[in-house]
Design a protein around this motif. Sequence first.
Motif, PDB file in Angstrom:
ATOM      1  N   ASP A 159     -31.525  50.753  57.552  1.00 25.68           N
ATOM      2  CA  ASP A 159     -32.602  50.635  58.529  1.00 25.68           C
ATOM      3  C   ASP A 159     -32.118  49.851  59.750  1.00 25.68           C
ATOM      4  OD1 ASP A 159     -32.789  47.865  57.980  1.00 25.68           O
ATOM      5  OD2 ASP A 159     -34.071  48.284  56.257  1.00 25.68           O
ATOM      6  N   ALA A 160     -33.043  49.605  60.674  1.00 25.30           N
ATOM      7  CA  ALA A 160     -32.667  48.978  61.938  1.00 25.30           C
ATOM      8  C   ALA A 160     -32.065  47.589  61.755  1.00 25.30           C
ATOM      9  CB  ALA A 160     -33.884  48.900  62.854  1.00 25.30           C
ATOM     10  N   SER A 161     -32.435  46.907  60.677  1.00 26.77           N
ATOM     11  CA  SER A 161     -31.901  45.558  60.458  1.00 26.77           C
ATOM     12  C   SER A 161     -30.408  45.572  60.143  1.00 26.77           C
ATOM     13  CB  SER A 161     -32.652  44.872  59.310  1.00 26.77           C
ATOM     14  OG  SER A 161     -32.404  45.520  58.079  1.00 26.77           O
ATOM     15  N   MET A 162     -29.871  46.746  59.811  1.00 27.52           N
ATOM     16  CA  MET A 162     -28.452  46.873  59.503  1.00 27.52           C
ATOM     17  C   MET A 162     -27.615  47.191  60.740  1.00 27.52           C
ATOM     18  SD  MET A 162     -28.416  46.154  56.397  1.00 27.52           S
ATOM     19  CE  MET A 162     -29.686  45.896  55.158  1.00 27.52           C
ATOM     20  N   SER A 163     -28.224  47.223  61.914  1.00 30.01           N
ATOM     21  CA  SER A 163     -27.466  47.449  63.140  1.00 30.01           C
ATOM     22  C   SER A 163     -26.449  46.321  63.335  1.00 30.01           C
ATOM     23  CB  SER A 163     -28.404  47.511  64.343  1.00 30.01           C
ATOM     24  OG  SER A 163     -29.318  48.577  64.211  1.00 30.01           O
ATOM     25  N   LEU A 164     -25.380  46.633  64.053  1.00 28.54           N
ATOM     26  CA  LEU A 164     -24.313  45.649  64.278  1.00 28.54           C
ATOM     27  C   LEU A 164     -24.716  44.716  65.406  1.00 28.54           C
ATOM     28  CD1 LEU A 164     -21.400  44.753  63.573  1.00 28.54           C
ATOM     29  CD2 LEU A 164     -20.627  46.258  65.412  1.00 28.54           C
ATOM     30  N   ARG A 165     -24.829  43.427  65.085  1.00 22.41           N
ATOM     31  CA  ARG A 165     -25.132  42.428  66.110  1.00 22.41           C
ATOM     32  C   ARG A 165     -23.845  42.069  66.845  1.00 22.41           C
ATOM     33  NH1 ARG A 165     -28.036  41.177  61.562  1.00 22.41           N
ATOM     34  NH2 ARG A 165     -30.292  41.067  61.811  1.00 22.41           N
ATOM     35  N   ARG A 166     -23.944  41.967  68.164  1.00 24.25           N
ATOM     36  CA  ARG A 166     -22.753  41.722  68.980  1.00 24.25           C
ATOM     37  C   ARG A 166     -22.819  40.350  69.638  1.00 24.25           C
ATOM     38  NH1 ARG A 166     -21.737  46.903  72.657  1.00 24.25           N
ATOM     39  NH2 ARG A 166     -23.999  46.923  72.928  1.00 24.25           N
ATOM     40  N   ASP A 167     -21.697  39.662  69.627  1.00 26.27           N
ATOM     41  CA  ASP A 167     -21.599  38.347  70.243  1.00 26.27           C
ATOM     42  C   ASP A 167     -21.624  38.493  71.763  1.00 26.27           C
ATOM     43  OD1 ASP A 167     -21.089  35.791  70.963  1.00 26.27           O
ATOM     44  OD2 ASP A 167     -19.202  35.577  69.894  1.00 26.27           O
ATOM     45  N   ALA A 168     -22.461  37.716  72.395  1.00 25.98           N
ATOM     46  CA  ALA A 168     -22.569  37.784  73.849  1.00 25.98           C
ATOM     47  C   ALA A 168     -22.396  36.396  74.448  1.00 25.98           C
ATOM     48  CB  ALA A 168     -23.910  38.382  74.255  1.00 25.98           C
ATOM     49  N   ALA A 169     -21.388  35.675  73.992  1.00 26.00           N
ATOM     50  CA  ALA A 169     -21.206  34.296  74.416  1.00 26.00           C
ATOM     51  C   ALA A 169     -20.921  34.186  75.909  1.00 26.00           C
ATOM     52  CB  ALA A 169     -20.065  33.660  73.625  1.00 26.00           C
ATOM     53  N   LEU A 170     -20.266  35.194  76.474  1.00 26.42           N
ATOM     54  CA  LEU A 170     -19.847  35.103  77.862  1.00 26.42           C
ATOM     55  C   LEU A 170     -20.668  35.991  78.801  1.00 26.42           C
ATOM     56  CD1 LEU A 170     -15.971  35.100  77.361  1.00 26.42           C
ATOM     57  CD2 LEU A 170     -17.518  33.158  77.577  1.00 26.42           C
ATOM     58  N   GLU A 171     -21.704  36.650  78.293  1.00 26.92           N
ATOM     59  CA  GLU A 171     -22.525  37.492  79.143  1.00 26.92           C
ATOM     60  C   GLU A 171     -23.925  37.582  78.568  1.00 26.92           C
ATOM     61  OE1 GLU A 171     -21.317  41.739  78.785  1.00 26.92           O
ATOM     62  OE2 GLU A 171     -19.645  40.932  77.642  1.00 26.92           O
ATOM     63  N   ASP A 172     -24.787  38.334  79.242  1.00 32.47           N
ATOM     64  CA  ASP A 172     -26.156  38.467  78.781  1.00 32.47           C
ATOM     65  C   ASP A 172     -26.185  39.103  77.393  1.00 32.47           C
ATOM     66  OD1 ASP A 172     -27.023  37.380  81.128  1.00 32.47           O
ATOM     67  OD2 ASP A 172     -27.322  39.322  82.110  1.00 32.47           O
ATOM     68  N   LYS A 173     -27.313  38.951  76.729  1.00 34.84           N
ATOM     69  CA  LYS A 173     -27.454  39.469  75.378  1.00 34.84           C
ATOM     70  C   LYS A 173     -27.180  40.962  75.335  1.00 34.84           C
ATOM     71  CE  LYS A 173     -30.688  39.849  71.511  1.00 34.84           C
ATOM     72  NZ  LYS A 173     -32.063  39.575  71.038  1.00 34.84           N
ATOM     73  N   LEU A 174     -26.321  41.371  74.412  1.00 35.64           N
ATOM     74  CA  LEU A 174     -25.983  42.781  74.250  1.00 35.64           C
ATOM     75  C   LEU A 174     -26.884  43.409  73.197  1.00 35.64           C
ATOM     76  CD1 LEU A 174     -22.095  42.456  74.174  1.00 35.64           C
ATOM     77  CD2 LEU A 174     -23.503  43.214  76.091  1.00 35.64           C
ATOM     78  N   PRO A 175     -27.280  44.659  73.378  1.00 37.23           N
ATOM     79  CA  PRO A 175     -28.114  45.305  72.362  1.00 37.23           C
ATOM     80  C   PRO A 175     -27.322  45.552  71.079  1.00 37.23           C
ATOM     81  CG  PRO A 175     -27.423  46.896  74.029  1.00 37.23           C
ATOM     82  CD  PRO A 175     -27.002  45.544  74.523  1.00 37.23           C
ATOM     83  N   ASN A 176     -28.014  45.553  69.957  1.00 41.09           N
ATOM     84  CA  ASN A 176     -27.348  45.868  68.696  1.00 41.09           C
ATOM     85  C   ASN A 176     -26.848  47.309  68.708  1.00 41.09           C
ATOM     86  OD1 ASN A 176     -28.051  43.322  67.875  1.00 41.09           O
ATOM     87  ND2 ASN A 176     -29.730  43.971  66.557  1.00 41.09           N
ATOM     88  N   LYS A 177     -25.761  47.541  67.989  1.00 40.71           N
ATOM     89  CA  LYS A 177     -25.204  48.891  67.904  1.00 40.71           C
ATOM     90  C   LYS A 177     -25.782  49.598  66.682  1.00 40.71           C
ATOM     91  CE  LYS A 177     -20.821  49.471  68.781  1.00 40.71           C
ATOM     92  NZ  LYS A 177     -19.351  49.304  68.783  1.00 40.71           N
ATOM     93  N   GLU A 178     -26.475  50.699  66.914  1.00 41.00           N
ATOM     94  CA  GLU A 178     -27.061  51.456  65.812  1.00 41.00           C
ATOM     95  C   GLU A 178     -26.033  52.355  65.140  1.00 41.00           C
ATOM     96  OE1 GLU A 178     -30.286  53.453  67.686  1.00 41.00           O
ATOM     97  OE2 GLU A 178     -31.621  51.727  67.578  1.00 41.00           O
ATOM     98  N   PHE A 179     -24.923  52.645  65.822  1.00 38.72           N
ATOM     99  CA  PHE A 179     -23.826  53.402  65.230  1.00 38.72           C
ATOM    100  C   PHE A 179     -22.525  52.664  65.526  1.00 38.72           C
ATOM    101  CE2 PHE A 179     -20.341  56.445  66.143  1.00 38.72           C
ATOM    102  CZ  PHE A 179     -20.061  56.780  64.825  1.00 38.72           C
ATOM    103  N   TYR A 180     -21.734  52.464  64.495  1.00 36.59           N
ATOM    104  CA  TYR A 180     -20.431  51.832  64.710  1.00 36.59           C
ATOM    105  C   TYR A 180     -19.440  52.325  63.664  1.00 36.59           C
ATOM    106  CZ  TYR A 180     -22.403  48.465  61.289  1.00 36.59           C
ATOM    107  OH  TYR A 180     -23.001  47.866  60.196  1.00 36.59           O
ATOM    108  N   LEU A 181     -18.178  52.367  64.084  1.00 33.10           N
ATOM    109  CA  LEU A 181     -17.085  52.829  63.210  1.00 33.10           C
ATOM    110  C   LEU A 181     -16.074  51.712  63.077  1.00 33.10           C
ATOM    111  CD1 LEU A 181     -15.382  56.283  63.177  1.00 33.10           C
ATOM    112  CD2 LEU A 181     -13.964  54.233  63.204  1.00 33.10           C
ATOM    113  N   GLN A 182     -15.679  51.436  61.860  1.00 35.39           N
ATOM    114  CA  GLN A 182     -14.687  50.396  61.589  1.00 35.39           C
ATOM    115  C   GLN A 182     -13.475  51.029  60.906  1.00 35.39           C
ATOM    116  OE1 GLN A 182     -17.403  47.757  59.494  1.00 35.39           O
ATOM    117  NE2 GLN A 182     -17.532  46.427  61.290  1.00 35.39           N
TER     118      GLN A 182
END
Length: 527
Positions: A159-182
Motif C-alpha cells: 500500500d501507499a505506506s510502503m512507498s520509498l521515503r527520500r532524504d531531502a536534507a539539502l533541498e525541499d521535501k521530495l515526494p515518496n517514490k511509489e515505484f522503485y527498483l533496487q
Amino acid sequence: AALEAARAEAVATATAIAEWADALRDERGASGVPLRPYPDDLETAVAETFGARVADQTTTLRTKDMRACRVEYGALCAAVDAFALERGFTRADASRVLKKLSSKEMARIVRTEGRRADGRDLVTVRPIDVDMAPLPTTHGSVVFTRGETQSLATATLGDASMSLRRDAALEDKLPNKEFYLQYAFPPSSVGETGRTGAPGRREVGHGALAEKALRYAMPNSTEFPYAVRVESLITESCGSSSMASVCGGCLALLDAGVPLSDNVAGVAMGVLLDDLENPIVLTDILGVEDALGGMDFKVAGSADGISAFQLDVKSLGLKSETLGAALSQARDARLHVLGEMANRGISEPNPLPASVPRSKTIHVAPVKIGKIIGKGGETIRGLIADHGLANIDVADDGAVAVSGSTTDVDAAISAIEALVAADDKGGGGGGGRGGGREKYAGPMPEVEKTYHSTVVSIKTFGAFVSFEEFPGLEGLCHISELAVERVRNIEKFIEVGDTFDVKVLEVQDDGKLRLSRKAALLDKQKA
C-alpha cells in the motif's frame, strides 16, 4: 536533429568542465605529478613475446565458458606483469599495454573475420531464456538470462505506506517514490568473493537506469493504487546486467499483475573505433567488448520508442552518425528481445496474486481526518485490528487508502464512512447516531465513573448506547472496548436492547464520549 542537439549540449558541458579545470590550474599553479608516458617500448616487447597468447585469449569464448576465460586471462596478466617488472616497468604499465594489445587484436579479428570474441556476427543477440515465477511465494518473479548474464528479478506490491521515503536534507521535501527498483551485484556474479554491504555507486547508478526505463510504463496511482518495488539480483554477469534488469523487471511486474502500458526491454551497444572513418557497431556487447571497445551505449524502451539510455564514451572519435547507426541497430535488437520475452515468458499482466492486499481509496473532508485517526491513533489502530487489514493510510488532503482482503476492505470503508457521517450529524457523545435528533444539552456523566447503558444501535465499528440517568444522551462504545478479548463479529456478540455497564474514559470538548465496557469489566474483576 535530436542527436545534434545532444551533441551540442555535450560539447557545452565538456567546454565548461575544461574551463573550470584551467581556472583551477591557474589558481593553484602547475605543481603536481606529471602523467606517466605510455610505454611504447614495453608494448613492442610484449607484442613480440605474448602476441600469440593475446590472439588466442581474444577468441577463447568461442570454445570455453566465461569462468575458463577468466582463469586464462588471469594467467596471461600475471605473465605480462612479471615480464614488465623484470624490465623495470610497473604493473600499471603492463596493464595499459595488455589492454591496448587486446583491443587491437579484437578489432582486427572483427574486421577480418566478421565474427566477434564469442563467434557471433555484429548484430546477433545472445540466446535468451526466461523462467517465470521461480519463487512461488513472491508477488512476481522471473529468472531472465541472456548469454552468461542473468538476473533474478522480483516484484513486490504494497500500500501507499510502503512507498520509498527520500532524504531531502539539502533541498525541499521530495515526494515518496511509489515505484522503485533496487539492483544488487554480488561478487559471486563474476566468480569472485568479497565483502557485501550497502550498495555502491555502480549499483545505485545501474538501478536508477533500469528504474527510469520501466517507470514510464507504470500505471498511475489512480489506476493502480499500489507501491511497487522491483529487485534485480544479478546471479551471473558478462555484459549489461542493467539491461537484463530492465527485461527481468518488466517480466516480474507482469507476473505480479501490474498493468504496464508497454512492455520494456533493453540492450547494450558497443563500437570499435580503431578506424575512425569506418567504425563498427556491435549489438549486445560482452563484458570484454565493453572493456576493450570505444563505447558502452545502453538503450532501453518499448517497441514504440526509447524510455532511457546511457552513453559511456571511452575514446575520442565518436561521431553523431555512428550514434545514429547504433540507435537503429539497437531498435532491431530491442524488438528481438521483446519478442523473445513474449514467446518464452508472458506479454500480458497476470491477475493480481491472492497474496497481494487489495486496496481502495475514499476521500473525506480533511477536517475529519482526526476522527478517523483518533486520540493517539487509537481509532485507526482499532479499525485495522478489528477488520484484519494490512493498513489504513490517511493523507493530508483527506484521501484514505484501505488495504487488506476485499471483504475486509469493504467492511472497513463502510465503518469509516459511518464514523464520519455520524460525526457530521452530531447528537450526543462518542460520535452519536445522528438521525436528525437535537444536540444533547443536559448534564454530562463524570469521567472515570461507571454507568448502566442500553444498546440502541449497532455498527461494524461499535455500539451506540443510551443512559437511564441522562435521557437523550448517547455515546459510542468502540468495538475494541466491548470486551477484554477481541470481538471479531459485533453482530454475534451483542444485540439492540442488550444492557451492560460502561465506564466513561473521556468527555471531549465537543461533548462526545469515549466509553468502555472492557474497562468496566476489569474494574469489576479487581473489586
